[in-house]
Design a protein around this motif. Structure first.
Motif, short mmCIF file in Angstrom:
data_model
loop_
_atom_site.label_atom_id
_atom_site.label_comp_id
_atom_site.label_asym_id
_atom_site.label_seq_id
_atom_site.Cartn_x
_atom_site.Cartn_y
_atom_site.Cartn_z
N LEU A 3 111.32 -45.74 -88.39
CA LEU A 3 110.56 -46.30 -87.58
C LEU A 3 110.50 -47.81 -87.94
CD1 LEU A 3 108.71 -45.96 -85.17
CD2 LEU A 3 106.71 -45.40 -86.64
N PHE A 4 110.72 -48.05 -89.10
CA PHE A 4 110.92 -49.48 -89.76
C PHE A 4 112.26 -50.18 -89.06
CE2 PHE A 4 113.28 -52.38 -92.38
CZ PHE A 4 112.51 -53.48 -92.76
N SER A 5 113.28 -49.29 -89.37
CA SER A 5 114.48 -49.65 -88.71
C SER A 5 114.23 -49.90 -87.03
CB SER A 5 115.65 -48.84 -88.68
OG SER A 5 116.01 -48.77 -90.32
N ARG A 6 113.78 -49.04 -86.24
CA ARG A 6 113.68 -49.14 -84.82
C ARG A 6 112.81 -50.34 -84.65
NH1 ARG A 6 111.43 -43.77 -81.65
NH2 ARG A 6 113.69 -43.31 -82.08
N SER A 7 111.73 -50.61 -85.21
CA SER A 7 110.71 -51.43 -84.91
C SER A 7 111.17 -53.00 -85.13
CB SER A 7 109.33 -51.63 -85.78
OG SER A 7 109.76 -51.41 -87.17
N LEU A 8 112.07 -53.00 -86.16
CA LEU A 8 112.73 -54.55 -86.67
C LEU A 8 113.91 -54.55 -85.86
CD1 LEU A 8 113.45 -56.85 -88.11
CD2 LEU A 8 114.31 -55.60 -90.08
N SER A 9 114.77 -53.71 -85.30
CA SER A 9 115.68 -53.65 -84.58
C SER A 9 115.17 -54.29 -83.14
CB SER A 9 116.41 -52.32 -84.30
OG SER A 9 117.16 -52.10 -85.39
N ASP A 10 114.27 -53.66 -82.64
CA ASP A 10 113.74 -53.97 -81.12
C ASP A 10 113.21 -55.35 -81.39
OD1 ASP A 10 114.34 -51.63 -80.37
OD2 ASP A 10 111.96 -50.76 -80.23
N LEU A 11 112.57 -55.87 -82.45
CA LEU A 11 112.10 -57.23 -82.63
C LEU A 11 113.21 -58.20 -82.56
CD1 LEU A 11 109.72 -59.06 -83.07
CD2 LEU A 11 109.96 -58.78 -85.71
N LEU A 12 114.24 -57.77 -83.28
CA LEU A 12 115.49 -58.74 -83.34
C LEU A 12 116.08 -58.80 -81.97
CD1 LEU A 12 117.12 -57.78 -86.69
CD2 LEU A 12 115.44 -59.82 -86.52
N ASP A 13 116.29 -57.76 -81.40
CA ASP A 13 116.74 -57.83 -80.04
C ASP A 13 115.91 -58.74 -79.16
OD1 ASP A 13 118.85 -56.02 -80.77
OD2 ASP A 13 117.87 -54.31 -79.91
N THR A 14 114.66 -58.62 -79.19
CA THR A 14 114.09 -59.44 -78.29
C THR A 14 114.13 -60.74 -78.61
OG1 THR A 14 112.29 -57.64 -78.28
CG2 THR A 14 111.55 -59.72 -77.43
N VAL A 15 114.06 -61.16 -79.90
CA VAL A 15 114.45 -62.81 -80.13
C VAL A 15 115.67 -63.05 -79.64
CG1 VAL A 15 114.64 -64.37 -82.00
CG2 VAL A 15 112.94 -62.52 -82.20
N ALA A 16 116.53 -62.32 -79.77
CA ALA A 16 118.03 -62.54 -79.28
C ALA A 16 118.09 -62.95 -77.89
CB ALA A 16 118.96 -61.37 -79.53
N GLY A 17 117.16 -62.15 -77.01
CA GLY A 17 117.17 -62.45 -75.52
C GLY A 17 116.35 -63.64 -75.06
N LEU A 18 115.62 -64.26 -76.09
CA LEU A 18 114.64 -65.32 -75.53
C LEU A 18 115.69 -66.43 -75.00
CD1 LEU A 18 112.27 -65.36 -78.67
CD2 LEU A 18 111.83 -64.45 -76.32
N SER A 19 114.98 -67.15 -74.06
CA SER A 19 115.84 -68.59 -73.60
C SER A 19 115.28 -69.65 -74.37
CB SER A 19 115.32 -68.77 -71.91
OG SER A 19 114.08 -69.08 -72.17
N ASP A 20 115.96 -70.80 -74.35
CA ASP A 20 115.44 -71.98 -75.34
C ASP A 20 114.18 -72.51 -74.87
OD1 ASP A 20 118.06 -71.91 -76.32
OD2 ASP A 20 118.75 -73.76 -75.62
N ASP A 21 113.72 -72.29 -73.44
CA ASP A 21 112.50 -72.61 -73.01
C ASP A 21 111.30 -71.79 -73.70
OD1 ASP A 21 113.24 -74.72 -71.55
OD2 ASP A 21 113.22 -73.73 -69.66
N ASP A 22 111.60 -70.30 -74.02
CA ASP A 22 110.74 -69.72 -74.77
C ASP A 22 110.13 -69.95 -75.88
OD1 ASP A 22 110.96 -67.82 -72.14
OD2 ASP A 22 112.35 -66.53 -73.23
N PHE A 23 110.96 -70.69 -76.57
CA PHE A 23 110.75 -71.14 -77.83
C PHE A 23 109.54 -72.20 -78.02
CE2 PHE A 23 114.60 -68.88 -78.93
CZ PHE A 23 114.25 -68.67 -80.15
#
Length: 213
Positions: A3-23
């Protein structure tokens, strides 16, 4: 540990999908923009890497639940202001994206090869590796909710991670109405949003918010 791996992977994938404006948008953490929160993820990932190599033979003192502490007052984090300044120093969102992917990915790989039976020391506590990584499911999942608080359509935490975090909160602070969604329990129970009139009535005399630190 899965669950650690899944939760961190999901978080990193979400950050990777952010646009510049989202920051530049607000996050669910008071006074922090999304970029500040992403910078905090870098610090968290570094903490995981440091702790996994801080082995000890001392007796275990805490587990994945007692790692966290319930308080009625917001925690005074001395690193909060530093995090904001550090986030601004990255300049361009792609630089921060690259760093969190680099360090976060390393934390993910380190966790996957860690021996769950070993013991580690952190914050004057001793935990089994499995429990330390289990405690971080709370950190990744709650901050994942913070990350997408003002980003409709962004990827949300996995249902298993939300359910585990609800379990942790209820073990520490008591049960919430069974009919509530896990996400609502976490948002209300940690003070991330105020309860509705209906929710307040269902909670009765329970004091809020609970803040876990």
């Amino acid at each position: 540990m899965d669950l650690f791996s899944r939760s961190l992977s999901d978080l990193l994938d979400t950050v990777a999908g952010l646009s510049d404006d989202d920051f530049a948008r607000p996050s669910g953490c008071a006074d922090w923009l999304v970029r500040d929160l992403v910078c905090h993820f870098v610090i968290d990932a570094q903490d995981v890497l440091i702790t996994l190599v801080t082995l000890t033979a001392d007796a275990v003192t805490h587990d994945s639940v007692t790692y966290w502490e319930v308080t009625r007052e917001p925690a005074d984090d001395p690193l909060a202001a530093l995090t904001v300044r550090l986030a601004a120093a990255y300049g361009e969102p792609w630089m921060l994206k690259h760093h969190v992917d680099d360090v976060g990915g390393a934390a993910l790989r380190a966790a996957q090869i860690a021996d769950p039976r070993l013991k580690v020391s952190t914050r004057d506590m001793v935990l089994a590796v499995a429990d330390y990584l289990g405690a971080y499911v709370w950190e990744w999942t709650l901050h994942h909710l913070d990350l997408v608080a003002h980003l409709p359509g962004a990827r949300r935490p996995h249902a298993d991670a939300l359910a585990r975090c609800r379990e942790v909160l209820e073990l520490l602070a008591g049960a919430f109405p069974a009919a509530w969604r896990d996400e609502d329990v976490l948002l209300v129970g940690t003070g991330r949003r105020a309860p509705t009139e209906r929710e307040r009535a269902e909670l009765g005399d329970r004091p809020l918010p609970f803040v876990l630190v």
